[in-house]
Design a protein around this motif. Structure first.
Motif, PDB file in Angstrom:
ATOM      1  N   GLN A 110      -1.046  -3.821  -5.556  1.00 35.51           N
ATOM      2  CA  GLN A 110      -2.172  -3.948  -6.496  1.00 35.51           C
ATOM      3  C   GLN A 110      -2.812  -2.564  -6.647  1.00 35.51           C
ATOM      4  O   GLN A 110      -2.380  -1.786  -7.489  1.00 35.51           O
ATOM      5  N   CYS A 111      -3.801  -2.238  -5.820  1.00 43.34           N
ATOM      6  CA  CYS A 111      -4.350  -0.881  -5.967  1.00 43.34           C
ATOM      7  C   CYS A 111      -3.322   0.156  -5.546  1.00 43.34           C
ATOM      8  O   CYS A 111      -3.317   1.265  -6.038  1.00 43.34           O
ATOM      9  N   GLY A 112      -2.475  -0.194  -4.579  1.00 42.70           N
ATOM     10  CA  GLY A 112      -1.421   0.723  -4.152  1.00 42.70           C
ATOM     11  C   GLY A 112      -1.785   1.606  -2.979  1.00 42.70           C
ATOM     12  O   GLY A 112      -0.945   2.359  -2.493  1.00 42.70           O
ATOM     13  N   ALA A 113      -2.998   1.523  -2.471  1.00 48.38           N
ATOM     14  CA  ALA A 113      -3.388   2.423  -1.382  1.00 48.38           C
ATOM     15  C   ALA A 113      -2.656   2.105  -0.087  1.00 48.38           C
ATOM     16  O   ALA A 113      -2.375   2.999   0.712  1.00 48.38           O
ATOM     17  N   CYS A 114      -2.369   0.836   0.135  1.00 46.87           N
ATOM     18  CA  CYS A 114      -1.635   0.470   1.350  1.00 46.87           C
ATOM     19  C   CYS A 114      -0.133   0.524   1.142  1.00 46.87           C
ATOM     20  O   CYS A 114       0.638   0.421   2.097  1.00 46.87           O
ATOM     21  N   THR A 115       0.297   0.608  -0.116  1.00 38.23           N
ATOM     22  CA  THR A 115       1.701   0.386  -0.446  1.00 38.23           C
ATOM     23  C   THR A 115       2.657   1.359   0.261  1.00 38.23           C
ATOM     24  O   THR A 115       3.689   0.911   0.795  1.00 38.23           O
ATOM     25  N   LEU A 145      -2.996  -2.498   7.025  1.00 36.60           N
ATOM     26  CA  LEU A 145      -3.987  -3.362   6.378  1.00 36.60           C
ATOM     27  C   LEU A 145      -3.892  -3.267   4.866  1.00 36.60           C
ATOM     28  O   LEU A 145      -3.680  -2.181   4.317  1.00 36.60           O
ATOM     29  N   CYS A 146      -4.044  -4.409   4.228  1.00 36.47           N
ATOM     30  CA  CYS A 146      -4.150  -4.442   2.777  1.00 36.47           C
ATOM     31  C   CYS A 146      -5.380  -5.271   2.442  1.00 36.47           C
ATOM     32  O   CYS A 146      -5.557  -6.362   2.975  1.00 36.47           O
ATOM     33  N   ARG A 147      -6.245  -4.756   1.580  1.00 32.54           N
ATOM     34  CA  ARG A 147      -7.456  -5.486   1.237  1.00 32.54           C
ATOM     35  C   ARG A 147      -7.326  -6.209  -0.103  1.00 32.54           C
ATOM     36  O   ARG A 147      -8.207  -6.981  -0.456  1.00 32.54           O
ATOM     37  N   CYS A 148      -6.220  -5.950  -0.832  1.00 30.93           N
ATOM     38  CA  CYS A 148      -6.128  -6.492  -2.195  1.00 30.93           C
ATOM     39  C   CYS A 148      -5.260  -7.740  -2.307  1.00 30.93           C
ATOM     40  O   CYS A 148      -5.613  -8.679  -3.007  1.00 30.93           O
ATOM     41  N   TYR A 369     -12.168  -1.373   1.516  1.00 30.92           N
ATOM     42  CA  TYR A 369     -11.015  -0.934   0.737  1.00 30.92           C
ATOM     43  C   TYR A 369     -10.295   0.149   1.529  1.00 30.92           C
ATOM     44  O   TYR A 369     -10.884   0.847   2.355  1.00 30.92           O
ATOM     45  N   ILE A 370      -9.013   0.281   1.282  1.00 31.40           N
ATOM     46  CA  ILE A 370      -8.222   1.190   2.113  1.00 31.40           C
ATOM     47  C   ILE A 370      -8.479   2.649   1.746  1.00 31.40           C
ATOM     48  O   ILE A 370      -8.340   3.544   2.575  1.00 31.40           O
ATOM     49  N   GLU A 371      -8.893   2.910   0.529  1.00 25.81           N
ATOM     50  CA  GLU A 371      -9.157   4.299   0.129  1.00 25.81           C
ATOM     51  C   GLU A 371     -10.645   4.628   0.273  1.00 25.81           C
ATOM     52  O   GLU A 371     -11.470   4.119  -0.489  1.00 25.81           O
TER      53      GLU A 371
HETATM   54  S1  FES Z   1      -2.728  -3.102  -2.636  1.00 28.15           S
HETATM   55 FE1  FES Z   1      -4.775  -2.383  -2.357  1.00 28.15          FE
HETATM   56  S2  FES Z   1      -4.923  -2.194  -0.224  1.00 28.15           S
HETATM   57 FE2  FES Z   1      -2.991  -3.154  -0.497  1.00 28.15          FE
END
Ligand code: FES
Ligand code: FES
Length: 938
Positions: A110-115, A145-148, A369-371
């Motif tokens: 989704q946001c991609g920060a954890c991807t 961790l993924c928050r999305c 959020y991860i970022e």
């Molecule tokens: S896709 Fe947003 S933190 Fe995993």
């Protein structure tokens, strides 16, 4: 500004040789430097993300000689002679490439920060186990961790990649595939997100990923106390005496107003506190200089003296008679009140056959959020440019202009990809510090919040204290609800007024309640500001109102689900604000979709419990939800511009910031079908205030409805313009063929000679622009009127298992039915639902932030992969007559019913009803013991 710097610090590095993604590298670095830092800043491999720098989030996971490690915990000296694999190297491997593709097709990013961290952890798993079981996948990604996403699509993607990698056809799998729909057929398709590739290959640019090479670092000095007076020492001498430090900025250096806020009427937050800090973590000054020097500085060396003062630490203290005022112009420390009143509540409660009273309390919740917040700013002539993670570029522009004392047109906001926001990145964070420093020094500035800085200084979900009284007839018809709530809004207003206004409209839930009174207050304390967090207070209210309805149903002996169906709103019943929706009211359909599953689950739980001999008991709970899309009775327009280029492509200027929810894709799907063009023809221009019109903020579940509708209107308008250009009738077909456009009108074909046509002021052959503002009306003194044009509806059923000896709760399954009007992209909608369920689960069972304690992701727990059960999404499409193709919002709707459904199931399983949320094991165990001793517990 205190300036005039001392000589520079020399770097202390040595050469370390290792291999990265199959390539030999030699870096000059301290052997103690974190590997994550070296990868990102020396080697430019910014695909490796840093979410905590402490081994808690897993975002920085890389392979070290094939094993997954947190790069933030690895000293670069340790990798001498080793092979490191980052996300940028995955496409070169079979496993990595399959995983990347599976993440795209399953909507696992989704946001991609954890991807990147997820992909690396999954690669390590599949490299050693080509056919893992689901539990092994959950174990493998348990440290990331993924928050999305709620993890389920990540798990599905990894299992799918494993199957494909092993060469086994999965005939039973319903995994979505990448589809490129024909022109006019994009809506409803499981289209792979258009910004997905950069999220899986590591090339996405988040706030901390790009910065001019010459940028100086900015670091805020913050209050360590909840309330304190402070006095600066000799700042000029401090700068002089600290090599590498260029300047210190304080309140007197703010060129315009030292004040900002997301709602201008209530703006009250200073960039830098003046004389007194009102909450722990509030900034009082900012240091600017070389990164190494700024980072090396001990806070204790900064010349400031503190005088700690007694804070107003909770709602009671703030409301006490004679309490000191946190803001002189807010009597009683009350920021604002909300009110919706309909009918005669007292009389109706007197007449009710059954009346139930209840109180509920919830705490602060961190967005996590991860970022962490990050970005850079530079002065360009008489303009300031800020590139940062944000949910609201145009609001940022207005506030930064006021802070600098310049016109908004001289501020350019360039949103980066946003690694999760959930409401908190609507408020300014790094932007004011960057702007003030870059404006004064004329040099690029960079600021990246540490995880702790992010947690202590940014907004939280409002703690709520709610009191309710509800009554119904013996047949189970709801007659009245009396609801009162105080929300702890912290030291500054942020979105406190919105929470106070939105909750009274929603606290009835999606049911017909003829007599209703809901009164709210947002109360200032000396704690971190509370703001927007997915739902603006409605998730807290739903915990209270849904459990109250459970109690009423139990008292009159009606099944809890049937009680809700009996009272569900329909097209003709008025809401608590007197609005009759007329169409698109899908709550009954959502509840009825759960009925067969509810009956089965209840039977299974009863059977399990009747056979149970140990400590485990099972329960099933249900909760309903409604949520108005967009601002409450306020204008919130979006404007979308599209242009036909000479090469036959379509430029889509849409300023909705995609924070992972998928608006880049959804808005394009809508526009494509309105125009009748294939998705591949679109060039997306997003967010940048210099190139896109204002699409408002990404919040309040408004982008699909509001920006989507504007995109639909703009698409239709461009279609009309193209037909007119061809002299064709409205029923003609536009064909977007190779490199050109042909209009077919009956048996005539007209090729548009785009290359020969003149360009307009925007540089397009034809430009089409449309604005949509949902039709609402102001609410009167009793809160009566039309607060929202469109509501989304939903209902969740939770099946849980409680360990009565340990007090632990395991959620076995969540079934989530949502009326989304029209499912523009089912994969993305399911992603929102699953992510919402995960956040709701955290809210119900584990998440509570205590200012001053646990300001990291080690102590503040959010759900990890092992905590999340299977989620079955049921999409109901009861179209809105207003939304684009009938669509409604889903982002916030998804989180609201999960926590009350879980808490309902907890009562069903063991008979306890917790009044203080979350239901942590200690509270659950204490409540069970109290119940066993005969003390009251619901
Ligand atoms: S896709 Fe947003 S933190 Fe995993
Ligand atoms: S950044 Fe390394 S674990 Fe969070």
């Amino acid at each position: 500004m205190a300036g005039s710097r001392a000589p520079r610090v020399e770097a202390d590095g040595q050469s370390i040789a290792f291999r990265v993604n199959g390539r030999a590298v030699l870096v000059s670095s301290s052997p103690l430097q974190r590997l994550s830092r070296v990868l990102r800043e020396e080697l430019g491999l910014t695909g490796t993300k840093v979410g905590c720098d402490a081994g808690d989030c897993g975002a920085c996971t890389v392979l070290l000689d094939g094993d997954p490690v947190c790069a933030c915990l690895v000293a670069t000296g340790q990798v001498e002679g080793c092979e490191v694999t980052t996300v940028e190297g995955l496409a070169d491997t079979n496993v990595g490439a399959r995983l990347q593709q599976a993440f795209l097709t399953h909507g696992a990013a989704q946001c991609g920060a954890c991807t990147p961290g997820m992909l690396i952890a999954a690669t390590a798993l599949l490299d050693r186990n080509s056919t893992p079981h689901e539990n092994e996948v959950m174990d493998a990604i348990g440290g990331v961790l993924c928050r999305c996403t709620g993890y389920r699509k990540i798990i599905a993607a990894i299992l799918d990649a494993a199957i494909k990698n092993a060469g086994v056809e999965d005939t039973a799998s319903a995994a979505p595939t990448a589809i490129s729909p024909a022109a006019g057929a994009a809506v409803g398709k499981r289209l792979v997100r258009l910004d997905g590739k950069q999220k899986v290959d590591g090339s996405e640019i988040f706030g901390a990923d790009e910065t001019p090479a010459s940028a100086l670092a900015v670091r805020a000095i913050r209050s360590p106390y909840h309330r304190a007076r402070f006095h600066f020492g000799d700042l000029a001498a401090f700068v002089r005496d600290h090599p590498g430090i260029d300047a210190v900025f304080t309140a007197k250096d703010v060129p315009g107003k030292n004040c900002y806020g997301v709602i201008s009427k209530f703006a009250d937050q200073p960039v830098f506190a003046e004389g007194e800090a009102r909450h722990r973590g509030e900034a009082i000054a900012a240091l600017v200089g070389e990164t190494a020097a700024v980072e090396a500085l001990e806070t204790a060396d900064f010349p400031v003296s503190w005088e700690e003062l007694p804070p107003l630490g909770d709602i009671d203290a703030a409301l006490a008679t004679g309490a000191r005022l946190i803001h002189e112009n807010r009597p009683g420390n009350i920021l604002v009140r909300g009110r919706v009143v309909r009918g005669d509540v007292d009389k109706a409660l007197d007449a009710a056959d059954v009346v139930v009273d209840a109180e509920y309390e919830t705490g602060f919740i961190e967005h996590a959020y991860i970022e962490p917040e990050a970005g850079f700013a530079q002065r360009v002539g008489d303009q300031i440019e800020i590139q940062a993670c944000t949910q609201s570029p145009y609001m940022d522009r207005s506030d930064i202009a006021a802070i600098l004392g310049i016109a908004p047109e001289r501020v350019r906001i360039i949103p980066t990809a946003v690694g999760g926001g959930f409401g908190s990145k609507l408020d300014l964070s790094v932007q004011p510090f960057l702007a003030v420093a870059a404006w004064h020094l004329g040099k690029p500035m960079r600021m990246v919040y540490s995880r702790t800085e992010s947690i202590v200084s940014t907004t939280k979900r409002h703690p709520a204290r709610m009191r309710l009284r509800g009554g119904c007839s013996k047949e189970g018809k709801l007659l009245a609800l009396d609801f009162a709530a105080d929300f702890n809004t912290g030291a500054y207003s942020s979105w406190g007024p919105t929470v106070s206004a939105r909750v009274p409209v929603h606290a009835s839930g999606p049911y017909y309640v003829p007599h209703y009174r809901a009164l709210t207050r947002a109360v200032h304390t000396n704690l971190v500001p509370a703001g927007a967090f997915r739902g603006f207070g409605v998730p807290q209210a739903a915990i209270a109102q849904e459990q109250l309805y459970d109690e009423l149903a139990d008292r009159v002996g009606i099944d809890r689900l049937e009680f809700r169906i009996l009272n569900a709103l329909d097209e003709h019943t008025p809401t608590v604000t007197g609005q009759v929706l007329g169409a698109g009211v899908g709550i009954r359909a959502c509840l009825e979709a759960l009925r067969p599953k509810w009956q089965t689950a209840r039977r299974d739980a009863a059977e399990f419990n009747s056979n149970a001999t140990g400590a485990l008991r099972r329960g099933v709970g249900v909760a309903g939800m409604w949520y108005g899309c967009g601002n409450t009775s306020l204008p919130n327009p979006s404007t979308v511009r599209i242009g036909l280029k000479r090469n036959g492509r379509i430029a889509l200027h849409q300023g909705a910031v995609d924070i992972g929810q998928g608006s880049n894709t959804i808005v394009t799907q809508i526009c494509a079908d309105a125009l009748g063009a294939p998705i591949e023809r679109f060039d997306l221009l997003s967010g940048d205030t210099s190139i896109t019109p204002d699409c408002g903020k990404t919040s309040a579940s408004r982008q699909t409805l509001v920006t989507g509708k504007a995109a639909q209107m703009a698409g239709e308008k461009l279609r009309r313009g193209m037909l007119k250009l061809a002299g064709a009738c409205d029923c003609a077909t536009i064909l977007f063929n190779d490199g050109g456009v042909t209009v077919r009108d009956g048996d005539k074909s007209h090729v548009l000679a785009l290359r020969d046509l003149p360009l307009d002021n925007y540089g397009y052959v034809i430009t089409s622009e449309a604005t949509f503002d949902p039709p609402t009306s102001p609410l009167d003194e009793n809160g009566q009127g039309v607060p929202y044009a469109v509501f989304g509806f939903g209902a969740h059923m939770a099946e849980i298992e409680v360990d009565t000896e340990l007090g632990t709760v395991r959620v076995l399954k969540v079934t989530a039915a949502h009326d989304v009007g029209r499912a523009i992209n089912p994969t993305l909608i399911e992603g929102q639902i699953e992510g919402g369920v995960a956040q709701g689960l955290g809210m119900a069972l584990m998440e509570e932030f205590f200012p001053g304690k646990g300001e990291n992701l080690h102590d503040y727990l959010i759900p990890s992969a092992g905590d999340i059960p299977p989620v079955e999404s049921i999409l109901i499409e009861d179209p809105s007559p207003i939304g684009p193709f009938g669509a409604k919002g889903i982002g916030e709707q998804a989180v609201i019913p999960t926590a009350p459904a879980i808490l309902s199931a907890l009562h069903d399983a063991v008979g306890i009803r917790l009044r203080r949320i979350p239901a942590t094991p200690d509270r659950v165990r204490a409540a069970i013991l109290a119940l066993q001793k005969g003390e009251a517990h619901g």
